[in-house]
Each structure stands twice: as structure tokens, then as C-alpha cells.
Design a protein around this motif. Structure first.
Motif, PDB file in Angstrom:
ATOM      1  N   ALA A 175     149.188  -0.579  72.669  1.00  0.00           N
ATOM      2  CA  ALA A 175     150.242  -0.183  71.733  1.00  0.00           C
ATOM      3  C   ALA A 175     149.829   0.988  70.846  1.00  0.00           C
ATOM      4  CB  ALA A 175     150.661  -1.365  70.869  1.00  0.00           C
ATOM      5  N   ASP A 176     148.540   1.257  70.734  1.00  0.00           N
ATOM      6  CA  ASP A 176     148.074   2.452  70.028  1.00  0.00           C
ATOM      7  C   ASP A 176     148.650   3.679  70.729  1.00  0.00           C
ATOM      8  OD1 ASP A 176     145.510   3.244  68.070  1.00  0.00           O
ATOM      9  OD2 ASP A 176     146.000   4.762  69.572  1.00  0.00           O
ATOM     10  N   PRO A 177     149.096   4.694  70.000  1.00  0.00           N
ATOM     11  CA  PRO A 177     149.744   5.844  70.639  1.00  0.00           C
ATOM     12  C   PRO A 177     148.796   6.782  71.386  1.00  0.00           C
ATOM     13  CG  PRO A 177     149.680   6.148  68.262  1.00  0.00           C
ATOM     14  CD  PRO A 177     149.224   4.747  68.524  1.00  0.00           C
ATOM     15  N   ARG A 178     147.506   6.518  71.351  1.00  0.00           N
ATOM     16  CA  ARG A 178     146.555   7.390  72.045  1.00  0.00           C
ATOM     17  C   ARG A 178     146.275   6.897  73.462  1.00  0.00           C
ATOM     18  NH1 ARG A 178     141.870   6.837  67.680  1.00  0.00           N
ATOM     19  NH2 ARG A 178     142.730   4.716  67.776  1.00  0.00           N
ATOM     20  N   PHE A 179     145.495   7.667  74.214  1.00  0.00           N
ATOM     21  CA  PHE A 179     144.923   7.182  75.458  1.00  0.00           C
ATOM     22  C   PHE A 179     144.028   5.988  75.140  1.00  0.00           C
ATOM     23  CE2 PHE A 179     146.127  11.370  76.851  1.00  0.00           C
ATOM     24  CZ  PHE A 179     146.255  11.301  78.232  1.00  0.00           C
ATOM     25  N   THR A 180     143.858   5.107  76.114  1.00  0.00           N
ATOM     26  CA  THR A 180     142.972   3.953  75.972  1.00  0.00           C
ATOM     27  C   THR A 180     141.923   3.995  77.080  1.00  0.00           C
ATOM     28  OG1 THR A 180     144.712   2.575  75.011  1.00  0.00           O
ATOM     29  CG2 THR A 180     142.797   1.437  75.931  1.00  0.00           C
ATOM     30  N   LEU A 181     140.670   3.836  76.710  1.00  0.00           N
ATOM     31  CA  LEU A 181     139.581   3.754  77.682  1.00  0.00           C
ATOM     32  C   LEU A 181     139.025   2.339  77.681  1.00  0.00           C
ATOM     33  CD1 LEU A 181     137.637   5.132  79.688  1.00  0.00           C
ATOM     34  CD2 LEU A 181     136.141   5.633  77.727  1.00  0.00           C
ATOM     35  N   LEU A 182     139.013   1.712  78.853  1.00  0.00           N
ATOM     36  CA  LEU A 182     138.380   0.413  79.042  1.00  0.00           C
ATOM     37  C   LEU A 182     137.093   0.624  79.825  1.00  0.00           C
ATOM     38  CD1 LEU A 182     141.450  -1.762  80.164  1.00  0.00           C
ATOM     39  CD2 LEU A 182     140.563  -1.455  77.840  1.00  0.00           C
ATOM     40  N   LEU A 197     141.857   9.417  71.746  1.00  0.00           N
ATOM     41  CA  LEU A 197     141.398   8.280  72.535  1.00  0.00           C
ATOM     42  C   LEU A 197     140.966   7.112  71.662  1.00  0.00           C
ATOM     43  CD1 LEU A 197     140.399   7.314  75.443  1.00  0.00           C
ATOM     44  CD2 LEU A 197     138.154   8.178  74.730  1.00  0.00           C
ATOM     45  N   GLN A 198     141.328   5.881  72.085  1.00  0.00           N
ATOM     46  CA  GLN A 198     140.710   4.662  71.570  1.00  0.00           C
ATOM     47  C   GLN A 198     139.917   4.059  72.734  1.00  0.00           C
ATOM     48  OE1 GLN A 198     143.205   1.330  70.628  1.00  0.00           O
ATOM     49  NE2 GLN A 198     144.597   1.645  72.351  1.00  0.00           N
ATOM     50  N   ALA A 199     138.724   3.570  72.448  1.00  0.00           N
ATOM     51  CA  ALA A 199     137.817   3.142  73.508  1.00  0.00           C
ATOM     52  C   ALA A 199     137.330   1.719  73.258  1.00  0.00           C
ATOM     53  CB  ALA A 199     136.636   4.104  73.615  1.00  0.00           C
ATOM     54  N   PHE A 200     137.234   0.926  74.334  1.00  0.00           N
ATOM     55  CA  PHE A 200     136.831  -0.471  74.253  1.00  0.00           C
ATOM     56  C   PHE A 200     135.846  -0.803  75.366  1.00  0.00           C
ATOM     57  CE2 PHE A 200     141.062  -0.120  72.516  1.00  0.00           C
ATOM     58  CZ  PHE A 200     141.047  -0.915  71.370  1.00  0.00           C
ATOM     59  N   THR A 201     134.794  -1.488  75.025  1.00  0.00           N
ATOM     60  CA  THR A 201     133.934  -2.068  76.046  1.00  0.00           C
ATOM     61  C   THR A 201     134.464  -3.447  76.412  1.00  0.00           C
ATOM     62  OG1 THR A 201     132.467  -3.000  74.362  1.00  0.00           O
ATOM     63  CG2 THR A 201     131.893  -0.823  75.244  1.00  0.00           C
ATOM     64  N   VAL A 202     134.381  -3.769  77.695  1.00  0.00           N
ATOM     65  CA  VAL A 202     134.848  -5.057  78.196  1.00  0.00           C
ATOM     66  C   VAL A 202     133.670  -5.756  78.879  1.00  0.00           C
ATOM     67  CG1 VAL A 202     136.549  -6.252  79.635  1.00  0.00           C
ATOM     68  CG2 VAL A 202     137.121  -4.034  78.609  1.00  0.00           C
ATOM     69  N   ASP A 203     133.310  -6.918  78.370  1.00  0.00           N
ATOM     70  CA  ASP A 203     132.228  -7.711  78.955  1.00  0.00           C
ATOM     71  C   ASP A 203     130.887  -6.980  78.962  1.00  0.00           C
ATOM     72  OD1 ASP A 203     134.046  -9.686  79.357  1.00  0.00           O
ATOM     73  OD2 ASP A 203     134.324  -9.306  81.490  1.00  0.00           O
ATOM     74  N   GLY A 204     130.680  -6.149  77.975  1.00  0.00           N
ATOM     75  CA  GLY A 204     129.377  -5.522  77.814  1.00  0.00           C
ATOM     76  C   GLY A 204     128.666  -6.120  76.621  1.00  0.00           C
ATOM     77  N   GLY A 205     127.461  -5.642  76.325  1.00  0.00           N
ATOM     78  CA  GLY A 205     126.761  -6.115  75.140  1.00  0.00           C
ATOM     79  C   GLY A 205     127.548  -5.769  73.891  1.00  0.00           C
ATOM     80  N   GLY A 206     127.820  -6.769  73.042  1.00  0.00           N
ATOM     81  CA  GLY A 206     128.617  -6.533  71.839  1.00  0.00           C
ATOM     82  C   GLY A 206     129.996  -5.990  72.161  1.00  0.00           C
ATOM     83  N   SER A 207     130.616  -6.528  73.199  1.00  0.00           N
ATOM     84  CA  SER A 207     131.862  -5.970  73.719  1.00  0.00           C
ATOM     85  C   SER A 207     133.019  -6.120  72.739  1.00  0.00           C
ATOM     86  CB  SER A 207     132.228  -6.646  75.041  1.00  0.00           C
ATOM     87  OG  SER A 207     132.386  -8.040  74.865  1.00  0.00           O
ATOM     88  N   PRO A 229     130.323  -2.057  87.145  1.00  0.00           N
ATOM     89  CA  PRO A 229     130.746  -1.203  86.033  1.00  0.00           C
ATOM     90  C   PRO A 229     131.924  -0.331  86.448  1.00  0.00           C
ATOM     91  CG  PRO A 229     128.789  -0.293  87.058  1.00  0.00           C
ATOM     92  CD  PRO A 229     129.050  -1.606  87.741  1.00  0.00           C
ATOM     93  N   ALA A 230     132.811  -0.048  85.520  1.00  0.00           N
ATOM     94  CA  ALA A 230     133.963   0.815  85.813  1.00  0.00           C
ATOM     95  C   ALA A 230     134.550   1.332  84.513  1.00  0.00           C
ATOM     96  CB  ALA A 230     135.021   0.053  86.602  1.00  0.00           C
ATOM     97  N   LEU A 231     135.164   2.482  84.600  1.00  0.00           N
ATOM     98  CA  LEU A 231     135.883   3.086  83.482  1.00  0.00           C
ATOM     99  C   LEU A 231     137.342   3.251  83.895  1.00  0.00           C
ATOM    100  CD1 LEU A 231     133.271   5.860  82.587  1.00  0.00           C
ATOM    101  CD2 LEU A 231     133.761   3.814  81.229  1.00  0.00           C
ATOM    102  N   VAL A 232     138.234   2.741  83.069  1.00  0.00           N
ATOM    103  CA  VAL A 232     139.668   2.845  83.324  1.00  0.00           C
ATOM    104  C   VAL A 232     140.301   3.583  82.148  1.00  0.00           C
ATOM    105  CG1 VAL A 232     141.819   1.603  83.711  1.00  0.00           C
ATOM    106  CG2 VAL A 232     139.670   0.681  84.611  1.00  0.00           C
ATOM    107  N   LEU A 233     140.886   4.731  82.435  1.00  0.00           N
ATOM    108  CA  LEU A 233     141.563   5.513  81.399  1.00  0.00           C
ATOM    109  C   LEU A 233     143.061   5.317  81.565  1.00  0.00           C
ATOM    110  CD1 LEU A 233     141.207   7.566  79.069  1.00  0.00           C
ATOM    111  CD2 LEU A 233     141.484   9.385  80.779  1.00  0.00           C
ATOM    112  N   VAL A 234     143.714   4.874  80.485  1.00  0.00           N
ATOM    113  CA  VAL A 234     145.138   4.559  80.504  1.00  0.00           C
ATOM    114  C   VAL A 234     145.884   5.549  79.619  1.00  0.00           C
ATOM    115  CG1 VAL A 234     146.880   2.792  80.016  1.00  0.00           C
ATOM    116  CG2 VAL A 234     144.632   2.132  80.895  1.00  0.00           C
TER     117      VAL A 234
END
Length: 520
Positions: A427-434, A455-465, A485-490
Motif C-alpha cells: 500500500a506504500d506508494p513506492r516500489f517495494t523490494l522483497l 523504494l521501500q525494502a523488506f527482508t523476508v526470512d533473513g536474519g532480523g527479517s 535467495p531471491a529479490l522481488v521488485l514490485v
């Protein structure tokens, strides 16, 4: 009358239907200056396009309106079919549909168009913006720096961009000089309106048909006492449709429904509708763009017109906001036409086919209008120049998801262990990086810091995710192998921009947005 130029270095929107209102909200929530005008002196109260499809509900969730629409409308209304006066069956074509983790809306919502517009106006008002009613754009001039639009009262408005969302008779489109190719079939018409009918059940959508292929339908509109009336028109001696009236609606109802003692009353909308299939050859000329019915008009079947217009606005909003802020390369706006013009062409074909299927379905006792339910909209833009080529090793099954596709939803947990859906994150108006996995966590943090404005960026299932894919739904929806590992840019409009493992590709993609070359 005034010849003064009022400066407005944002976006001027002509037309405050669902398309224009959605676009205004998308611009406002991104901080872009926006002014929206509408020729009508006051909002209408006509049911018109009366359904929001599942993909449109996803769009409006991002806009901030879906919860209100679900509360105002209904998602469950069986079809009750009668043939030559006899009850045939009750059906619900979506009875077996269920929400899934990646698609939370399994069916659309029945809601009047006027109600959708009211909800959108209320949402827009939360940004301090109101529609200027009784105000029409009658012409414009543009140069390299902006557009000077002329309003009906003589006011001249200077804006960075002008968007025509002013319907099938769009004055903005006519002033642009673009083609509006297609046909109007004078031999196929329908009368439509809103009436009350005491004594008729409001628990089903009534569909009375006759063996000659004619009939009448009454659809109860949620939150009102009205039914939407649909039927073939009465004809004069020359075979031309007679103007709609309450009296003609009553005669048609009596002829086909064969339900004595029911009187239609309190008409609030009476309209004669003809089959129009038209679309523009361009959706942009310089700093002037078109969206919704101003760019494409459809047969009534499937309710695709309002939905397509809202999705036009959703595609355009983030691109126009970046262009207005000077954050986008000059070619980013070209991708609006590149992506949405093929969708308009597809929708015209689908809605034309649906209309033909409806006309055939009503002739058979065992079938109904539900047989012409539209296919899902909003699958994506795989052909787009914004759809970066996926790195082959990025996903376990590239067929699951590709750049350009709609970004799926999934339930996750946030850093505090609270439930959160990916749609809420987006819902953030920026790009999202997972960033999936500890291996990319450092790169995700670095990209988020370096491109914070985009951009807003989030780690998923990483250390301190930041997010935890505790049930594996996100990895499955995005085709990512377990523990890989993978990077998904939305994108800001919730479509996949990039699937990769290489942080450099993400940085290059974001840089490309800010330097996007114009179309040759």
C-alpha cells in the motif's frame, strides 16, 4: 468570465467519474498537485456500471476504498431465471469460489456506480481535495513545459499535465485530434434505468425471458430501494426505439414478467443505450492523456467499462506522479499507452463477445446471464518494456510468475510477529523490494537506504527479517524455491517489475525509471 491564468503546476483532471476520482486519489496520496473538475453540476445517483471485479477490489484496497465498497454493496446475489413466465432455476455462478492466500477476493461486489463515486469522493476529501462541479474543460494548448486548459467560464488553467476522464463524448479527446475507431450499432439497443418495485423480492437478481429472445431484468441495488431495470426497448412504427419512460418500463415488465399487481415507481434514471465499440489509436499526445470511457467504450455486458477505467487510472497514477515530481525519465509515461491500449483492445473484444453470448443465453430455458460472466481482468503486462527479463535462477518455476504479472498477495508476520498481508505492505506508494533469505539481507538494506525516495525494502526470512513467510505462501506464490535467495521488485501498481538474485539488477532498474528514454 476571466482571462486570468491560474497556475497549477500539477495535474488537471477533466471528469470526476470512477476513473478521474481514482486517478486524483493516486496522485494525491503521492503528494502530487491535482485539480479535478466535472461538467455535471452535482453528483448523479444512477446505478450505471454496477459491479466491481476482484482485481478492481485489489486496486481499490491499495487506493483505500475496498472495505467501504464491501460494506456498501453485496458479494452474494443469486440469479433467478424465468422463461415465458415460469420459474426455471436459481443459480450462483460463484457458489464454489473461495478466497486463497494469493487472491483474497474470490468474487466481485454488486454496487451502484454512484455509490462507488461517492466513496471515492470521500476518500479524495481525506487529502483535502474536492471535485469542482459544473466546471468543464472546453479546450487546451500545450507546450514543452505544460498545458493551458480553458474552462467553460473562460478561466485559463496552467497545469503540468491534463488527463481527459470525461467519458465517451470527451471534449479533451476531440481537442487532441486522436481517432476514436469502432462502430455504433443502431440495430441493437437497450433501455436501462433505476426504479422501485414494491412486492418483488430483493434477495435475487430477477431475469424474465421469453422464447422470442426478449425479456426484462430487475437487479436490486444494495443500500437503496431501487432495482436496475434492463430490457429491449419498445419500437415505433418505423422500428426505431422509443424514448424510455416509466410507462414503457411498466408495459415491458407486465409483458415479460407476468407478475400481476406490481407497479414500477420512483424512476431516478431512464436511459436508452446503444451498442458502442470504440477505442482511441493513442492515449497520449504530449502532456495530454486519456483514460476510461474517454479512451474506450464497451458493450454493457460484464460491467467492464468502470473496471477498466479504474485500472487505467491505477496504471497511470504512479507514473504521472513521478513525472510531475521530476523523478521519472521522459519515456516512463509512454509505458501507460504501451500497457493499457492492448488491454482496452482485449476488453472491447471480450465485452462484445459477452454481449453476443448474453443475447443467445436468454433464448434457452436452461441457461442464464450467468453463463456470460466475464473472465478475470488485470492479469498483467508481460509485453511491457517495464517487465525486466527474469534471471533464470531466480525462481524455482519461472512459469509461476513473470515480470509484468500481477503481484500476488500472501499472509506473513511482521517483525513483531503480527499478521500482515503483502497487499498491506504494497500500500506504500513506492516500489517495494522483497529480499528472501539471509544472503540478500545486507543488499536489501543498502538498496532501501540508497533509493529511499523511490523504494521501500523488506527482508523476508533473513536474519532480523522485516517479514516472515511463516507458512510459505509468499515463496509459493512467487515461485521461489524453499530457502533459495531471491529479490522481488514490485511496482507501485502491484505488478512484478523484476525477479532476480542480483542486487545490481535492482539498482539498474530503479535508475532506469529515473532516466527512462522516450519512445522513438
Amino acid at each position: 468570465m476571466t482571462d486570468d491564468v491560474v497556475r497549477n503546476e500539477g495535474v488537471l483532471i477533466a471528469g470526476a467519474g470512477p476513473t478521474g476520482l481514482t486517478l486524483a486519489i493516486e496522485l494525491a496520496r503521492r503528494g502530487a498537485g491535482v485539480r479535478i473538475v466535472d461538467a455535471a453540476p452535482a453528483p448523479h445517483r444512477e446505478s450505471r456500471g454496477k459491479g466491481l471485479q476482484p482485481r478492481t477490489l485489489e486496486v481499490l484496497e491499495d487506493v483505500g476504498v475496498t472495505g467501504r465498497a464491501l460494506a456498501a454493496g453485496t458479494t452474494r446475489l443469486p440469479f433467478r431465471k424465468y422463461f415465458d413466465g415460469a420459474h426455471v432455476n436459481d443459480t450462483d455462478p460463484f457458489a464454489e469460489a473461495r478466497p486463497t492466500p494469493d487472491a483474497p477476493y474470490e468474487r466481485g461486489v454488486l454496487i451502484g456506480q454512484w455509490q462507488v463515486e461517492r466513496l471515492l469522493r470521500e476518500r479524495l476529501a481525506e487529502f483535502g481535495i474536492a471535485v469542482e462541479a459544473g466546471t468543464e474543460v472546453t479546450g487546451f494548448e500545450q507546450d514543452e513545459d505544460g498545458v493551458t486548459a480553458v474552462l467553460a467560464d473562460g478561466e485559463r488553467v496552467r497545469a503540468g499535465y491534463l488527463v481527459g476522464c470525461d467519458g465517451g463524448r470527451s471534449r479533451v479527446r476531440k481537442a487532441m485530434g486522436v481517432r476514436f475507431d469502432g462502430t455504433t450499432d443502431e440495430t441493437q439497443s437497450m433501455v436501462v434505468g433505476d426504479v422501485e418495485a414494491e412486492g418483488i423480492s430483493r434477495d435475487v437478481w430477477h431475469q424474465w425471458f421469453a422464447s422470442d429472445g426478449s425479456g426484462v431484468m430487475l437487479c436490486p441495488m444494495p443500500g437503496t430501494n431501487s432495482f436496475q431495470f434492463q430490457a429491449g426497448p419498445e419500437l415505433d412504427a418505423g422500428g426505431d426505439p422509443l424514448p424510455p419512460s416509466l410507462e414503457s418500463f411498466q408495459r415491458i415488465f407486465d409483458r415479460y414478467a407476468q407478475v400481476p399487481g406490481i407497479t414500477l415507481t420512483d424512476p431516478t434514471w431512464l436511459s436508452l443505450w446503444r451498442v458502442n465499440v470504440r477505442m482511441v489509436d493513442r492515449m497520449r499526445v504530449g502532456r495530454v492523456l486519456l483514460a476510461g470511457d474517454a479512451a474506450h467504450i464497451h458493450p454493457i455486458a460484464g460491467g467492464l467499462g468502470m473496471n477498466t477505467g479504474i485500472q487505467d487510472a491505477y496504471n497511470l497514477g504512479w507514473k504521472l506522479a513521478l513525472a510531475t515530481a521530476g523523478q521519472a525519465g521522459p519515456g516512463l509515461l509512454d509505458t501507460y499507452e504501451e500497457e493499457r491500449l492492448p488491454v482496452a483492445a482485449w476488453t472491447l473484444g471480450i465485452s462484445t463477445d459477452l454481449y453476443a453470448r448474453v443475447r443467445e443465453a436468454v433464448k434457452e430455458p436452461g441457461t442464464g446471464v450467468e453463463a456470460a460472466a466475464p473472465p478475470p481482468m488485470g492479469a498483467g503486462y508481460r509485453w511491457s518494456s517495464l517487465a525486466a527479463t527474469a534471471t533464470p535462477a531466480a525462481t524455482g518455476d519461472p512459469a509461476v510468475l513473470r515480470p509484468g504479472d500481477r503481484a500476488p498477495d500472501a499472509p506473513c508476520l511482521d517483525a513483531s510477529g503480527n499478521p500482515v498481508r503483502l497487499f498491506e505492505v504494497y500500500a506504500d506508494p513506492r516500489f517495494t523490494l522483497l529480499g528472501f533469505g539471509a544472503e540478500v539481507a545486507g543488499a536489501v538494506g543498502k538498496l532501501g537506504a540508497e533509493h529511499d525516495d523511490l523504494l521501500q525494502a523488506f527482508t523476508v526470512d533473513g536474519g532480523g527479517s522485516d517479514l516472515r513467510d511463516h507458512e510459505g505462501h509468499a515463496r509459493r506464490a512467487y515461485g521461489i524455491r524453499t530457502s533459495a535467495p531471491a529479490l522481488v521488485l514490485v511496482r507501485p501498481d502491484n505488478h512484478i517489475a523484476l525477479l532476480t538474485r542480483d542486487p545490481v539488477e535492482v539498482a539498474d532498474y530503479l535508475t532506469r525509471i529515473t532516466t527512462f528514454p522516450p519512445k522513438e
